[in-house]
Design an enzyme around this catalytic site. Structure first.
Site, PDB file in Angstrom:
ATOM      1  N   LYS A  81      57.066 -12.378  80.028  1.00 21.27           N
ATOM      2  CA  LYS A  81      57.482 -11.402  78.802  1.00 21.27           C
ATOM      3  C   LYS A  81      58.531 -10.371  79.130  1.00 21.27           C
ATOM      4  CE  LYS A  81      55.856  -8.871  74.981  1.00 21.27           C
ATOM      5  NZ  LYS A  81      54.695  -7.715  74.627  1.00 21.27           N
ATOM      6  N   GLN A 129      52.040   0.139  80.557  1.00 19.39           N
ATOM      7  CA  GLN A 129      51.813  -1.234  80.729  1.00 19.39           C
ATOM      8  C   GLN A 129      52.643  -1.852  81.473  1.00 19.39           C
ATOM      9  OE1 GLN A 129      53.449  -3.282  76.789  1.00 19.39           O
ATOM     10  NE2 GLN A 129      52.387  -1.629  76.275  1.00 19.39           N
ATOM     11  N   ARG A 186      47.456  -3.660  80.733  1.00 21.26           N
ATOM     12  CA  ARG A 186      47.400  -2.015  80.145  1.00 21.26           C
ATOM     13  C   ARG A 186      46.391  -1.269  81.208  1.00 21.26           C
ATOM     14  NH1 ARG A 186      46.333  -5.029  75.632  1.00 21.26           N
ATOM     15  NH2 ARG A 186      48.187  -4.987  74.250  1.00 21.26           N
ATOM     16  N   GLU A 232      61.635  -8.463  78.242  1.00 21.86           N
ATOM     17  CA  GLU A 232      61.978  -7.727  76.931  1.00 21.86           C
ATOM     18  C   GLU A 232      63.007  -6.919  77.101  1.00 21.86           C
ATOM     19  OE1 GLU A 232      58.254  -6.083  75.900  1.00 21.86           O
ATOM     20  OE2 GLU A 232      58.532  -4.355  76.653  1.00 21.86           O
ATOM     21  N   HIS A 279      54.288  -6.553  81.876  1.00 23.50           N
ATOM     22  CA  HIS A 279      54.152  -7.729  81.478  1.00 23.50           C
ATOM     23  C   HIS A 279      54.092  -8.751  83.093  1.00 23.50           C
ATOM     24  CE1 HIS A 279      54.467  -6.186  77.668  1.00 23.50           C
ATOM     25  NE2 HIS A 279      55.868  -5.698  77.642  1.00 23.50           N
ATOM     26  N   HIS A 310      55.930   0.588  81.846  1.00 24.82           N
ATOM     27  CA  HIS A 310      56.627   1.257  80.911  1.00 24.82           C
ATOM     28  C   HIS A 310      55.639   1.564  79.588  1.00 24.82           C
ATOM     29  CE1 HIS A 310      56.524  -3.058  79.816  1.00 24.82           C
ATOM     30  NE2 HIS A 310      56.521  -2.674  78.528  1.00 24.82           N
ATOM     31  N   SER A 317      50.562   2.198  75.202  1.00 20.09           N
ATOM     32  CA  SER A 317      49.831   2.146  76.427  1.00 20.09           C
ATOM     33  C   SER A 317      50.838   1.827  77.552  1.00 20.09           C
ATOM     34  CB  SER A 317      48.810   0.832  76.734  1.00 20.09           C
ATOM     35  OG  SER A 317      49.424  -0.380  76.303  1.00 20.09           O
ATOM     36  N   LYS A 330      42.610   0.238  74.021  1.00 21.26           N
ATOM     37  CA  LYS A 330      42.415  -1.125  74.370  1.00 21.26           C
ATOM     38  C   LYS A 330      41.657  -1.510  75.744  1.00 21.26           C
ATOM     39  CE  LYS A 330      45.962  -2.416  70.924  1.00 21.26           C
ATOM     40  NZ  LYS A 330      47.224  -3.350  70.618  1.00 21.26           N
TER      41      LYS A 330
END
Length: 422
Positions: A138, A113, A297, A140, A115, A278, A111, A303
């Site tokens: 989050k 999305q 998302r 990453e 964070h 991203h 997706s 989802k």
């Protein structure tokens, strides 16, 4: 490591790890995640099932367990033996591992999305605890194990002008009143409030009725199919055709044109801060992050989506992201250090007969063997390791890794700058 009556010796803890079967994962043995999971746990692989993520850590959504001790999770074992984290980590993050290590096998796009940062994560977790499973941020980082494609961050102002001029379907979707002022101001070299303009375009696009998006996408796809007969499509145009097949009538297909298409080669790294848009598209990677599973998302997914939250939280920073190449620590190990406190990752590639020492650090580490076989030696014991092995190394543990035939290992640990300069 020997675990007996709460006592332990310095050594390595072998882990049995979790797998996530998301729909975007690769299928059966085509997935490196599936192969690692099978070798790690001895489980049966369903050749019709999607295997997306192999998790190594303490997060409740996919906990690791201590090998050889039934039902003892790594999280519980750490709570029983908090000294394995080291004083710096305990003082800063408490009695839990602050990072989560994963392997990803991406078969189709994730997706679009972002964070949340810590403040927003805490708010969302309190508001929707069933959707946002924890209150942590989050940040990453992904390290490519194969050629790897991703959308990351917004395109530059110059590229945005080109998109608005050459993709009429976006202007049709958001309306001339939204797009034309940006083009007019830019073309006359006036003062441009870039963040405001981009926020306006993106928010309007993501909020348009599905029927409007469906019609705009139909026109765009038909146009590109016809033009492909007379010219070579750009990488972004080819991506649009691919994404539309994966997610028909999804606004994320149009939104992808506003994001940077990034292609990583083996060993390249990409880090993503909080509130940055991203979407991973294809390939396999090592991924490390702060210990969280929070995702907001707004496209390319069946989802739960939260368009309002995503559009309001983004930084709207424009331009290409930094690509990390890693810093060599020696001839076998390369370190990737993102600008985040919780983690760093070492890539270790050993040729036949080679060995290397990972010095003792005042914080914990998690190792995963991606391919090959060899040994991992500490002052307490020597462990034979091979593909799929995952091991926890307590703070203060020196680890010597050697191989007779070749070995590919990754180590995740707390950012050394935090450990050595607390």
């Amino acid at each position: 490591m020997a675990v007996n009556g709460g006592k332990n010796e310095t050594g390595l803890v072998k882990l049995k790890c979790s797998v996530q079967n998301y729909d975007w994962g690769r299928i059966g043995y085509d997935s490196r995640v599936a192969r690692l999971f099978e070798k790690n746990c001895g489980g049966q692989i369903d050749e019709k099932k999607h295997y997306a993520e192999f998790w190594m850590g303490t997060h409740v959504s996919g906990p690791s367990f201590v090998d050889g001790i039934d039902d003892l999770s790594l999280k519980t074992w750490i709570l029983q033996n908090p000294r394995v984290l080291g004083d710096v980590v305990v003082d800063k993050w408490g009695h839990d591992l602050p990072f989560l290590l994963k392997v990803l096998s991406v078969g189709r796009s994730l997706s679009i999305q972002a964070h949340p940062d810590k403040e927003l994560a805490g708010f969302l977790h309190k508001l929707h605890p069933n959707v946002y499973k924890d209150a942590n941020h989050k940040p990453e980082m992904a390290l490519a194990l194969t050629e790897f494609e991703a959308l990351c961050g917004f395109i530059s102002s110059e590229e945005l002008d080109v998109v608005l001029e050459t993709v009429p379907e976006i202007k049709e979707a958001v309306g001339d009143a939204c797009a034309d002022p940006i083009l007019t101001v830019n073309n006359h070299n006036g003062e441009v409030k870039e963040e405001r303009d981009l926020r306006s375009i993106f928010t309007k696009l993501m909020s348009v009725d599905r029927e409007v998006i469906s019609k705009a996408l139909s026109r765009l796809i038909n146009r590109l199919v016809k033009e492909n007969e007379t010219r070579q499509l750009t990488s972004k145009e080819e991506l649009v055709l691919k994404l539309e097949k994966q997610y028909p009538n999804d606004v994320g297909v149009l939104a992808a044109l506003l994001l940077n298409l990034v292609k990583l080669e083996l060993g390249d790294g990409l880090y993503i801060a909080a509130n940055e848009p991203h979407a991973y598209l294809n390939g396999e990677c090592i991924e490390c992050m702060a210990a969280s599973d929070n995702v907001v998302r707004a496209g390319l997914t069946p989802k739960y989506i939260d368009v309002k939250t995503l559009c309001s939280m983004l930084t709207y920073k424009q331009g290409l992201p930094d690509i990390l190449k890693g810093v060599p620590l020696n001839q076998h190990v390369r370190r990737y250090t993102p600008p985040f406190e919780e983690f760093e990752v070492d890539q270790c590639l050993l040729d036949q007969g080679a060995s290397v020492v990972f010095p003792a650090l005042p914080g914990p580490s998690v190792f995963v063997v991606i391919s090959g076989e060899g040994t991992m030696l500490t002052s307490a014991c020597e462990d034979r390791v091979s593909e799929g092995a995952a091991l926890f190394a307590p703070a203060g543990t020196e680890v010597c890794v050697s191989t007779g035939s070749g070995l590919q290992v990754y180590r995740a640990g707390v950012n050394s700058m935090v450990l050595l300069n607390p």
